[in-house]
Design an enzyme around this catalytic site. Structure first.
Site, PDB file in Angstrom:
ATOM      1  N   LEU A   1      48.143  -5.238  32.078  1.00 12.67           N
ATOM      2  CA  LEU A   1      47.914  -4.088  31.201  1.00 12.67           C
ATOM      3  C   LEU A   1      46.504  -4.198  30.630  1.00 12.67           C
ATOM      4  O   LEU A   1      46.116  -5.259  30.147  1.00 12.67           O
ATOM      5  CB  LEU A   1      48.924  -4.053  30.057  1.00 12.67           C
ATOM      6  CG  LEU A   1      50.405  -3.902  30.430  1.00 12.67           C
ATOM      7  CD1 LEU A   1      51.278  -4.010  29.183  1.00 12.67           C
ATOM      8  CD2 LEU A   1      50.652  -2.574  31.136  1.00 12.67           C
ATOM      9  N   HIS A   2      45.762  -3.100  30.698  1.00  7.68           N
ATOM     10  CA  HIS A   2      44.415  -3.144  30.139  1.00  7.68           C
ATOM     11  C   HIS A   2      43.969  -1.824  29.518  1.00  7.68           C
ATOM     12  O   HIS A   2      42.987  -1.802  28.774  1.00  7.68           O
ATOM     13  CB  HIS A   2      43.406  -3.524  31.229  1.00  7.68           C
ATOM     14  CG  HIS A   2      43.171  -2.440  32.239  1.00  7.68           C
ATOM     15  ND1 HIS A   2      44.051  -2.158  33.264  1.00  7.68           N
ATOM     16  CD2 HIS A   2      42.147  -1.560  32.378  1.00  7.68           C
ATOM     17  CE1 HIS A   2      43.585  -1.163  33.983  1.00  7.68           C
ATOM     18  NE2 HIS A   2      42.438  -0.778  33.475  1.00  7.68           N
ATOM     19  N   ARG A   3      44.677  -0.744  29.773  1.00  8.22           N
ATOM     20  CA  ARG A   3      44.227   0.548  29.267  1.00  8.22           C
ATOM     21  C   ARG A   3      44.428   0.622  27.757  1.00  8.22           C
ATOM     22  O   ARG A   3      45.486   0.227  27.241  1.00  8.22           O
ATOM     23  CB  ARG A   3      44.948   1.693  29.973  1.00  8.22           C
ATOM     24  CG  ARG A   3      44.634   1.735  31.456  1.00  8.22           C
ATOM     25  CD  ARG A   3      45.112   2.980  32.149  1.00  8.22           C
ATOM     26  NE  ARG A   3      44.801   2.902  33.573  1.00  8.22           N
ATOM     27  CZ  ARG A   3      43.616   3.202  34.096  1.00  8.22           C
ATOM     28  NH1 ARG A   3      42.648   3.628  33.313  1.00  8.22           N
ATOM     29  NH2 ARG A   3      43.402   3.079  35.395  1.00  8.22           N
TER      30      ARG A   3
ATOM     31  N   ASP B   1      49.196  -0.975  34.654  1.00  6.90           N
ATOM     32  CA  ASP B   1      48.580   0.333  34.428  1.00  6.90           C
ATOM     33  C   ASP B   1      47.277   0.451  35.217  1.00  6.90           C
ATOM     34  O   ASP B   1      46.445   1.296  34.939  1.00  6.90           O
ATOM     35  CB  ASP B   1      48.357   0.603  32.935  1.00  6.90           C
ATOM     36  CG  ASP B   1      47.480  -0.440  32.255  1.00  6.90           C
ATOM     37  OD1 ASP B   1      46.845  -1.256  32.960  1.00  6.90           O
ATOM     38  OD2 ASP B   1      47.423  -0.448  31.006  1.00  6.90           O
TER      39      ASP B   1
END
Length: 368
Positions: free
Chosen positions: A208-210, A282
């Site tokens: 997850l990075h957004r 994501d």
């Protein structure tokens, strides 16, 4: 024909590596085709970049613009100023950009203002979500580019709907899959494989990075809790950026089956993906890799610029509120996930096609 190949961030390296390899492989049969690799420095960690370049046999960049840090506007401006100076001193015949990072857009603008042709690899993909910086980068780049190398028929349609003539669009496939297929036999287990006593198809991977998913503490807590609480106590491996790790620690998530680990290199990360029971992400690029590897993939987004990974591949969009995590994980755990098929031309030969087209363009003097 002198080509400047632009790379700015980690996803770019996977896309330019096979193109560079194809140019060098055909240097004798395609005389006159030369390149410079220009690293903008958009994302630059010396140790990780050197390791990444070594793993993928990417030569050291000819130029590093060293434009890391700052806001998106500051970074865009810094890259444009630095690349303009470089192009004035050392003009190119063609600037080849890949993907949708800030460097892609910034260098395309500079090239066009210097009356230099632009080729965009991975052109035409669209999420139609202007809240994503990447979508803006794609739109601007495709407005300026002269030649468009696409990964899917859908991307071709998007470009033609915007008024681009079919003679400038080349459906070639996916260079990132070239890199994956070339390195399948070289994938290697990270040290965490033994440390955490992992077993094939007995763990999940999370990336997850957004900002929409990781910057809001309450939302990030909810997403992670839904994942760890519905994974049948299987290990959940989360290669996490230090900034996100601090947020997770601050909100006090300490599930026994959640393992936060440092970011992995290319060969190690894809080894874990290939042996996993499923991936929760994501990231757009990860959905392409899981599609080819036939690994169940849950994408925590409401849209995707890569619809073929859903229509043909192993990916499913399950939204951003997390309510669909439990039933989706249940399908994976029960062995009821759909099987993946590989999209057309994702065959490991995309870069060969791109380089042949570039050589034919140079021979026809279409760059004049």
């Amino acid at each position: 024909m002198k080509i400047d190949i632009i790379a700015g961030a980690r996803p770019n390296f996977m896309k330019v590596a096979p193109i560079i390899d194809a140019i060098e492989t055909h240097s004798l049969s395609m005389p006159g085709l030369s390149y410079r690799l220009i690293h903008t420095g958009q994302h630059y960690d010396k140790a990780m970049s050197e390791n990444f370049f070594k793993q993928l046999s990417i030569p050291a960049p000819h130029i590093n613009l060293e434009c890391g840090g700052g806001t998106q506007a500051e970074q865009t401006a810094n890259i444009m100023v630095a690349f303009e100076k470089e192009l004035i001193q050392n003009p190119a015949d063609l600037v080849l950009v890949v993907g949708d990072v800030t460097s892609t857009m910034a260098c395309s603008i500079v090239a066009k203002k210097q009356f230099i042709k632009v080729a965009h690899v991975e052109a035409g993909i669209r999420s139609f979500d202007l809240s994503m910086p990447e979508e803006i980068n794609r739109m601007v780049t495709d407005t300026l580019a002269d030649y468009f190398f696409t990964t899917s028929a859908r991307a071709n349609e998007n470009l033609m709907k915007s008024g681009i003539g079919s003679e400038r669009i080349f459906f070639v496939g996916n260079t990132m899959i070239d890199t994956l297929l070339k390195n399948l036999t070289r994938l290697k287990a990270p040290k965490e494989w033994d440390i955490l006593h992992l077993h094939s198809k007995k763990y999940f991977i999370v990336t997850l990075h957004r900002p929409a998913n990781v910057d809001e503490e309450a939302k990030l807590r909810y997403l992670i809790e839904e994942i760890v609480n519905n994974s049948d106590s299987l290990p959940v491996i989360f290669p996490v950026h230090p900034r996100t790790a601090k947020i997770i620690q601050a909100i006090g998530i300490n599930a026994p089956n959640l393992h936060l680990i440092a970011p992995l290199d290319y060969l190690e990360f894809n080894y874990l993906v290939s042996e996993s029971l499923g991936v929760i992400t994501d990231s757009g690029g990860v959905t392409e890799e899981t599609t080819v590897l036939d690994i169940p993939c849950l994408t925590l987004r409401d849209n995707t610029e890569r619809p073929e990974t859903v229509e043909l591949g192993s990916n499913e969009l399950i939204g951003t509120d997390g309510t669909n995590i439990k039933p989706a994980l249940r399908k994976i755990l029960d062995g009821k996930w759909k099987k993946s098929s590989v999209p057309e031309l994702w065959d490991g030969k995309t870069s060969e096609r791109i380089v042949e087209i570039l050589y034919n363009i140079s021979r026809r003097n279409l760059l004049q």
